[in-house]
Design a protein around this motif. Structure first.
Motif, short mmCIF file in Angstrom:
data_model
loop_
_atom_site.label_atom_id
_atom_site.label_comp_id
_atom_site.label_asym_id
_atom_site.label_seq_id
_atom_site.Cartn_x
_atom_site.Cartn_y
_atom_site.Cartn_z
N THR A 1 0.82 -3.44 -25.67
CA THR A 1 0.48 -2.98 -24.32
C THR A 1 0.31 -4.16 -23.35
O THR A 1 0.60 -4.04 -22.17
CB THR A 1 -0.79 -2.09 -24.28
N GLN A 2 -0.10 -5.34 -23.88
CA GLN A 2 -0.17 -6.52 -23.02
C GLN A 2 1.24 -6.94 -22.61
O GLN A 2 1.49 -7.26 -21.44
CB GLN A 2 -0.87 -7.67 -23.74
N GLY A 3 2.17 -6.92 -23.56
CA GLY A 3 3.56 -7.26 -23.25
C GLY A 3 4.13 -6.31 -22.19
O GLY A 3 4.82 -6.73 -21.25
N ARG B 1 -0.33 -13.36 -30.23
CA ARG B 1 0.38 -12.07 -30.29
C ARG B 1 0.90 -11.69 -28.92
O ARG B 1 1.90 -11.00 -28.80
CB ARG B 1 -0.56 -11.00 -30.83
N VAL B 2 0.20 -12.15 -27.86
CA VAL B 2 0.67 -11.87 -26.50
C VAL B 2 2.03 -12.52 -26.28
O VAL B 2 2.94 -11.92 -25.73
CB VAL B 2 -0.35 -12.38 -25.46
N ALA C 1 8.38 -18.85 -18.04
CA ALA C 1 7.79 -19.84 -18.94
C ALA C 1 6.50 -19.28 -19.53
O ALA C 1 5.65 -18.76 -18.80
CB ALA C 1 7.49 -21.13 -18.18
N ILE C 2 6.39 -19.34 -20.85
CA ILE C 2 5.13 -18.97 -21.51
C ILE C 2 4.53 -20.27 -22.02
O ILE C 2 5.19 -21.01 -22.76
CB ILE C 2 5.37 -17.97 -22.65
N ILE C 3 3.29 -20.56 -21.58
CA ILE C 3 2.74 -21.90 -21.78
C ILE C 3 1.46 -21.84 -22.60
O ILE C 3 0.59 -21.02 -22.33
CB ILE C 3 2.43 -22.54 -20.39
N GLY C 4 1.40 -22.70 -23.59
CA GLY C 4 0.13 -22.86 -24.31
C GLY C 4 0.25 -22.61 -25.79
O GLY C 4 1.19 -23.02 -26.45
N ASP C 5 -0.73 -21.87 -26.29
CA ASP C 5 -0.88 -21.65 -27.71
C ASP C 5 0.02 -20.51 -28.17
O ASP C 5 -0.40 -19.37 -28.25
CB ASP C 5 -2.36 -21.33 -27.98
N ILE C 6 1.29 -20.82 -28.44
CA ILE C 6 2.25 -19.77 -28.80
C ILE C 6 2.08 -19.38 -30.27
O ILE C 6 2.17 -18.21 -30.64
CB ILE C 6 3.71 -20.26 -28.58
N LEU D 1 -1.21 -18.88 -21.48
CA LEU D 1 -2.00 -18.26 -22.53
C LEU D 1 -3.30 -19.01 -22.71
O LEU D 1 -3.37 -20.22 -22.50
CB LEU D 1 -1.21 -18.24 -23.84
N ARG D 2 -4.29 -18.27 -23.12
CA ARG D 2 -5.60 -18.86 -23.32
C ARG D 2 -5.58 -19.78 -24.54
O ARG D 2 -5.00 -19.43 -25.57
CB ARG D 2 -6.62 -17.74 -23.55
N ILE D 3 -6.18 -20.94 -24.39
CA ILE D 3 -6.37 -21.81 -25.56
C ILE D 3 -7.52 -21.23 -26.36
O ILE D 3 -8.66 -21.16 -25.89
CB ILE D 3 -6.67 -23.26 -25.11
#
Lengths: 313, 191
Positions: free
Chosen positions: A143-145, A174-175, A165-170, A227-229
């Motif tokens: 649902t976040q996606g 899950r997001v 761009a998706i940035i951070g803790d990939i 994304l949140r660290i």
């Protein structure tokens, strides 16, 4: 899939990887209609009247649980919240037994948040109730996606052809996974950015680009999703420290000048202000973070309506 | 609602062609004008998809006759249906659009085929979530009978006696990309 192309036939929403483009579009269009409900004099519709929804959150969450709860109430469903601390799981009951007890109480829809990847799948294949994945381990958060997709489509008109761009803790996110599956299916280009420990090259097998240099990527994108660290989850070996992370991958005001003026800044929340995202940028004109929250409600209403509204017997 | 039931295509009986359909709409428009002297308080609300197109056409006819532009709207009934949880596949829900406020207005619900009356009931419920109109009326291009609720239309293009298993097919050029028309289809003999 079958002759019901353009129609919804699933009782469960477990992930975005298995959805077709038609199904994703159907959820987004249904969400348009439910977003409109929020503007009516009576903001409640009888769509799930008489149905019971259980929010089974084995892992803590406030915003996702609240969003599902509000969505269910706007659809006239009855709702019960069960959190990990209050559940018998802490007394040693298995997930399957918990779910069977819920089913015996005539729960029609179970919204499950769990720290183990695959838990919703496990449950959905064993019980007749609808199961909605509200985040399972580092697997998916569908649902976040979908709400991220909905927000991009709303602000940009379309998703196809955009560069995100998706940035951070990939690695732990899950997001990120749900976003990658959905964005690629809808025809967007995706670049993942972060330290090599958190964004390994293996992700390129999914059809995305991997970069370890934020400043190279920023001028080329239409959307940045930060994304949140998750420092509560991380062991020290993944990066030396927050200061180091901010210096290399934080979206600071100086770096934001590299962005196109119409580039959207997104964040699934909760934000670590001053870590992955500068505080002023989070509240700035390019930020759509609060739109994401509003749209999340409409998207979750659509998902509950679709999965909870079809015949399961 | 009975979209999947097999029918015998060769036995289709034409009820309306483009010309007779337009004539029926003109008559309905005249009746709406006669019933509702204050056209500025009127709103023609279509049920997707074909009711929306019919409401648009009725508004155009009324404008040609009375030189008054009548308000139109869209009311989606999916969230208010009483058969949720009984269907194996759900169609997309459309966005409702109504001129607000509805208070002091007369709402005319417009649909292509009036059958059990359950769609109309859902439409009335949906309208109620936007406000409290002074009056709600119902216009249908075809009334095929078999009501399951105490609902009757105010304006009808054609009263068409049917068997329950028969189907009424409506085609509108702007929606279906086929010439306007209404047909009655018999169920397949061996069904």
């Amino acid at each position: 899939m079958n002759s019901d192309k353009g129609r919804w036939t699933r009782k469960d929403l477990l992930g975005l990887r298995e959805l077709s483009v038609e199904e994703i579009n159907l959820v987004l269009e249904t969400a348009d209609a439910f977003k409109q409900v929020g503007t009516r004099e009576v903001k409640k519709v009888p769509a799930l009247q008489g149905k019971t929804l259980i929010n089974l959150f084995i892992e803590p969450s406030t915003r996702t649980r609240t969003s599902f709860e509000l969505a269910a109430k706007r659809l006239s469903a009855d709702i019960v919240n069960i959190s990990a601390a209050a559940s018998s799981l802490t007394k040693g009951e298995t997930l399957k037994d918990t779910a069977r007890v819920l089913e015996a109480n005539h729960a029609d829809i179970i919204v499950l948040r769990h720290s183990s990847a695959g838990a919703p799948q496990f449950l959905a294949s064993r019980i007749a109730s609808s199961v909605i994945n509200a985040g399972d381990g580092a697997h998916e958060h569908p649902t976040q996606g979908l709400l991220d997709l909905y927000t991009i489509r709303e602000k940009k008109g379309a998703v196809a052809g955009l560069h995100v761009a998706i940035i951070g803790d990939i690695l732990f996110s899950r997001v990120a996974r749900s976003n990658i599956f959905a964005l690629l299916k809808m025809g967007a280009r995706v670049t993942l950015v972060g330290p090599s420990t958190l964004v390994p090259r293996e992700f390129e097998q999914l059809g995305v680009t991997v970069s370890h240099n934020l400043e190279d990527v920023l001028p080329t994108v239409d959307v940045v999703n930060l994304l949140r660290i998750q420092h509560e989850r991380q062991r020290k070996e993944y990066f030396p420290g927050l200061g180091e992370y901010i210096r290399l991958f934080g979206l600071t005001k100086a770096r934001a000048r590299l962005l196109r003026p119409d580039c959207l800044i997104m964040h699934p929340g909760p934000i670590n202000r001053g870590v992955e995202l500068d505080s002023e940028l989070a509240d700035g004109a390019q930020s759509v973070i609060l739109d994401q929250v509003t749209n999340g409600l409409a998207v979750r209403m659509a998902v509950l309506y679709l999965c909870g509204g079809i015949a399961t017997s | 609602m009975s979209k999947t039931r097999p029918t015998n295509e060769s036995d289709a009986v034409r009820i309306f062609d483009a010309e007779t359909m337009q004539r029926a709409l003109r008559r309905i428009a005249h009746e709406i004008i006669e019933r509702n002297r204050n056209l500025s308080a009127l709103v023609l609300v279509g049920i997707p998809a074909r009711g929306v197109e019919l409401a648009r056409r009725l508004a155009a006819v009324i404008e040609a006759i009375e030189k008054v532009r009548v308000a139109t709207g869209v009311i989606d009934v999916s969230m208010h249906r009483d058969d949720i949880g009984t269907r194996r596949a759900l169609p997309v829900v459309k966005v409702s659009q109504l001129p607000l406020p509805l208070e002091q207005r007369t709402v005319v619900i417009v649909d292509d085929v009036l059958f059990t009356g359950r769609t109309c009931r859902a439409a009335m419920d949906a309208i109620g979530s936007f406000g409290r109109p002074a009056c709600i009326q119902l216009a249908a291009l075809v009334d095929r009978g078999h009501r399951e609720l105490p609902i009757r239309p105010d304006f009808v293009g054609k009263n068409l006696p049917t068997a329950f298993a028969e189907r009424v097919r409506v085609r509108l050029e702007n929606i279906d990309h086929q010439p306007d028309g209404v047909w009655l289809l018999k169920p397949e003999a061996n069904e």
